[in-house]
Design an enzyme around this catalytic site. Sequence first.
Site, PDB file in Angstrom:
ATOM      1  N   ARG A  21       4.774  14.848   1.419  1.00  0.00           N
ATOM      2  CA  ARG A  21       3.895  13.518   1.826  1.00  0.00           C
ATOM      3  C   ARG A  21       3.593  13.373   3.900  1.00  0.00           C
ATOM      4  O   ARG A  21       4.820  13.645   4.689  1.00  0.00           O
ATOM      5  CB  ARG A  21       4.838  11.861   1.582  1.00  0.00           C
TER       6      ARG A  21
ATOM      7  N   LEU B  67       0.651  -1.423   0.140  1.00  0.00           N
ATOM      8  CA  LEU B  67       0.183  -0.032  -0.026  1.00  0.00           C
ATOM      9  C   LEU B  67       0.810   1.417  -0.410  1.00  0.00           C
ATOM     10  O   LEU B  67       1.097   2.212  -1.249  1.00  0.00           O
ATOM     11  CB  LEU B  67      -0.964   0.192   1.262  1.00  0.00           C
ATOM     12  N   ASP B  68       1.451   1.280   1.298  1.00  0.00           N
ATOM     13  CA  ASP B  68       2.687   2.241   1.096  1.00  0.00           C
ATOM     14  C   ASP B  68       4.004   2.169   1.974  1.00  0.00           C
ATOM     15  O   ASP B  68       3.582   2.094   3.237  1.00  0.00           O
ATOM     16  CB  ASP B  68       1.904   3.425   2.605  1.00  0.00           C
ATOM     17  N   PRO B  69       4.243   1.183   1.364  1.00  0.00           N
ATOM     18  CA  PRO B  69       5.014   2.188  -0.440  1.00  0.00           C
ATOM     19  C   PRO B  69       4.329   0.307  -1.429  1.00  0.00           C
ATOM     20  O   PRO B  69       4.201  -0.127  -0.886  1.00  0.00           O
ATOM     21  CB  PRO B  69       6.155   1.974  -0.459  1.00  0.00           C
TER      22      PRO B  69
ATOM     23  N   ASP C 138       1.088   3.176  -3.390  1.00  0.00           N
ATOM     24  CA  ASP C 138       0.410   5.126  -3.669  1.00  0.00           C
ATOM     25  C   ASP C 138       2.097   5.833  -4.441  1.00  0.00           C
ATOM     26  O   ASP C 138       1.742   6.068  -5.083  1.00  0.00           O
ATOM     27  CB  ASP C 138       1.439   5.855  -2.309  1.00  0.00           C
TER      28      ASP C 138
END
Length: 1056
Positions: free
Chosen positions: A832, A711-713, A716
């Site tokens: 961010r 997801l993050d990372p 994104d």
Amino acid sequence: MDSTRREENCSLLGNGIVGILSESINKWERRAPLTPSHCARLLLRGKGRSGVERIIVQPSMKRIHHDAQYKDVGCEISDDLSECGLIVGIKQPKLEMILPDRAYAFFSHTHKAQKENMPLLDKILAERVSLFDYELIVGDDGKRLLAFGKFAGRAGLIDFLHGLGQRYLCLGYSTPFLSLGASYMYPSLAAAKAAVLAVGEEIATLGLPSGISPIVFVFTGDGNVSQGAQEIFKLLPHTFVDAEKLPELAMAGHSPSTRRVFQVYGCIVTSRDMVAPKDSTRNFDKADYYAHPEHYYPIFHEKIAPYASVIVNCMYWEKRFPRLLSTKQLQELMKNGCPLVGVSDITCDIGGSLEFVNNSTSIEKPFFRYDPFKDSYHDDMEGDGVICLAVDILPTEFSREASQHFGDILSQFIGSLASAKDIKELSSHLRKACIAHRGALTSLYEYIPRMRKSLMDSLPILTNGLSGKKYNTLVSLSGHLFDQFLINEALDIIESAGGSFRLVRCEVGQNTNAMSFSELEVGADDSAMLDQIIDSLTSLANPRSKEGIRKERELSLKIGKISAYSTEDSMPRKEQAVLILGAGRVCRPAAEFLTSKENSYCGGLNGCDVGGFHVIVASFYQKDAEETIEGLKDATAVQLDVMDSERLSEYVSKVDVVISLLPASFHVAVASACIEHKKHMVTASYVDDSMSKLDEVAKSAGVTILCEMGLDPGIDHMMAMKMIDQAHSRRGKVKAFTSYCGGLPSPAAANNPLAYKFSWNPAGAIKAGRNSAIYKFQGEIVRVDGNELYDASKRFRLPELPAFALECLPNRNSLTYGDLYGISAEASTIFRATLRYEGFSEIMATMARVGFFETELHPLIKGSRRPTFKEFLNEILKVGSSTPITTGSFKGSVGSDEELVERLIMLGHCKEKATAVRTVKTIKFLGLNEDVEVPAACSSAFDVMCLQMEERLSYGSKEQDMVLLHHEVEVEFPDDGPRENHRATLLEFGRTKNGKTTTAMALTVGIPAAVGAQLLLQNRIQQRGVVRPLQSEVYIPALEILEACGITLLEKVETS
């Protein structure tokens, strides 16, 4: 020969000039096949690269994109499309609009010889036109590339919720649904979703009247339409229940109570919940049901309908199958007190599976009311009965997003259609979509005249059968007859053997997931010829059959996974295998995604090409691995210590791809084994220095180590690069890039003072709150000390989701992302941030100042005698005061709430009383004021906080978490063109099935990792070495697969 040359000379095919039709069939049709942004990219690339030289747009005052927007990007506006070689639209144009010697692309609805559209086909042939039908453009997996099913589902449920509020009001109940508008009333899908979320928040806060609860939504089918409807439903506080649990839920709802209910319920049913075998000794078999529906009887009216408040009909139906609900069945149900309020017939199948839905409705008047007691129909909401929605043009209510989605795909091959002078120049999937070329039917569609003739000649079957044929029989063909062109082969078999046929009955599937059914009377001059025809048709249905002649009078032609003897089954192949290391929450979605084409995330038939791989889940504890694969058909659990290099090497050598979902410290050892055996690897973790050092050796071995695929990372990265690459392709420069991401409780689960919960140990999250941060804002570098991170939080709102009150905290080093994304030199803002609900940071900042996050040994709790939490709180709040801390005495009291508030302010931990009040509420919620002994495992304030947060801030068994990811990219174009602000939002909630909840975080980390593995297995990633998902060969297919799995981005572009 001369006439052929003259036709080619006068044809405009391949001239690179594209025309866009003004839609004329329905006043509500506002969609466009290409948006202005698609046109801009095609024109900027030029004919040499895009295949498109000019675009001429017919003017339209109702199209979702105004004529001026097309003109601004270089399109020409004109009613005259005579210069265009390719003309595209959404729906079929009026016959007088068909120009000769051109290529057309639209939904023609002609390839199944649909009687009502044969005049259109005749016009196409007469004008020597080449016709491409969007419905027939399919991928390598045979699934449609261009479709609007999800948009129909989304609009259909929103419209129904809009009417549901009005209906409940007429029944004497005020509900939050009353504030919801119809889909077309909102400027965007995101705005409509935000309105649904607001309704959901009101339900979660104020509840629903007990007199109408539980409200149960029953969804039929699991395809794209159902997935779209469920996507909207999931924005409400909800729980999904299995069909067999419905009576239990209804009994609980009927118990005497005046309490309001704070959620709605959903139930997804498929054919096994709708029918049962007439032979009680047999179990339901999908293949048998599709081939022999007469062997089954309906049970939906007994097992499901009595407990449904709303039926959302998303499943295609044919007359040969039992109805979902007949008029008589509904009448009996309502006499017996059935709670059914209404149906949303998104399939708009008039007089079909829901017999009482006897006419379609319009966007402006979407409902009628059926009174089963009087068997009468009404246009109002008052009175007895059920309300019915049956709008047949639902996707156009979200014209902007539907057009964007459609154009994203169409623009990928519009250039080929525009520049090709001959069908032979096109790729195979476009050739297969060409029904007619230069006025002649292509070979794949030569069956159409035969079917038309058979339909026209069709008469009631006579006792002597086909005229002139002595031997006759009825043959039933069921399967993907038209979209996979099997009808061609079947008719060729009959005619080449000297036989003849007459079409007795035909039911055509309305999408690629639905099968078609044809019943033919087949005739022959002698019995041997008829036997030969039947045998050949049987071989077509069952290419592996090596039995003797089959003389059955009914042939079931079943293709793909429906068939026990499919073409797919007959092709030998080595089963590919994936090794998943780890057995945490994230592993289950990854394993389920990869093992089965009918997994719960992609639903099997909703356009997601997944599954078919063998998965080995390896964990240090065998039991954990077994729990991860429970219920998965093609998965194996093994015990493995990854530090045992010999056994790790053994397992890596046996598979094709390895997914490591272990802690980051283990990745290098796993990657080294993968490189040794030349196996690809996927991980969701960040690329650190130790992993970067493996880049060259991995390249030399021809191995891809795909990192940061979560997801993050992960998502994104892919969202960002899609937006940035699109901007750069149009010669734009990124002036600002901002990204926000957070894992949060759903609004209904955010029921504590922090509005936050943990699905894992909170230590990592608490420590992350002490990390320093650096970012760039309007050209200035901004640094935030870790001790001041919470104080640096800012209020954050999303116009698309106005119901969410959020805040954001700077997230570590944002500048590195400027380098990764190639925008450091052009972007003046790169930021961010982490998302939390508003108020979180001020409470955490206060707790930090109090000293709750200190990791040093605390003198009060390091000894053998243990204080209570209340005593520890009293002592920790004395820090900074003149009162000394003693290890031998636990006297004193934290006092009342008011005293605690005053103490926090007096010690300087809070400046505002409101913050102190919220902090005290948090302290009490965490049990830090209780007379319970602090466990011996705690030796610091940090330990105490982790212990209590893990216990008090965990998710309940029925609570959902939520993931919210939002990017904004500000783009500047040359020549003083208008700036564009591109926004992309991902909102995902945890999912519950069969009583088990999969968190949104696990879904959005596990599924992307599995998608990465699938792309590697399919050789769709060519880059080697240690890589991130920053290249289009990764992010384009990955985002498409994620969307098919319901992990969808809401995208919007604003011009300033």
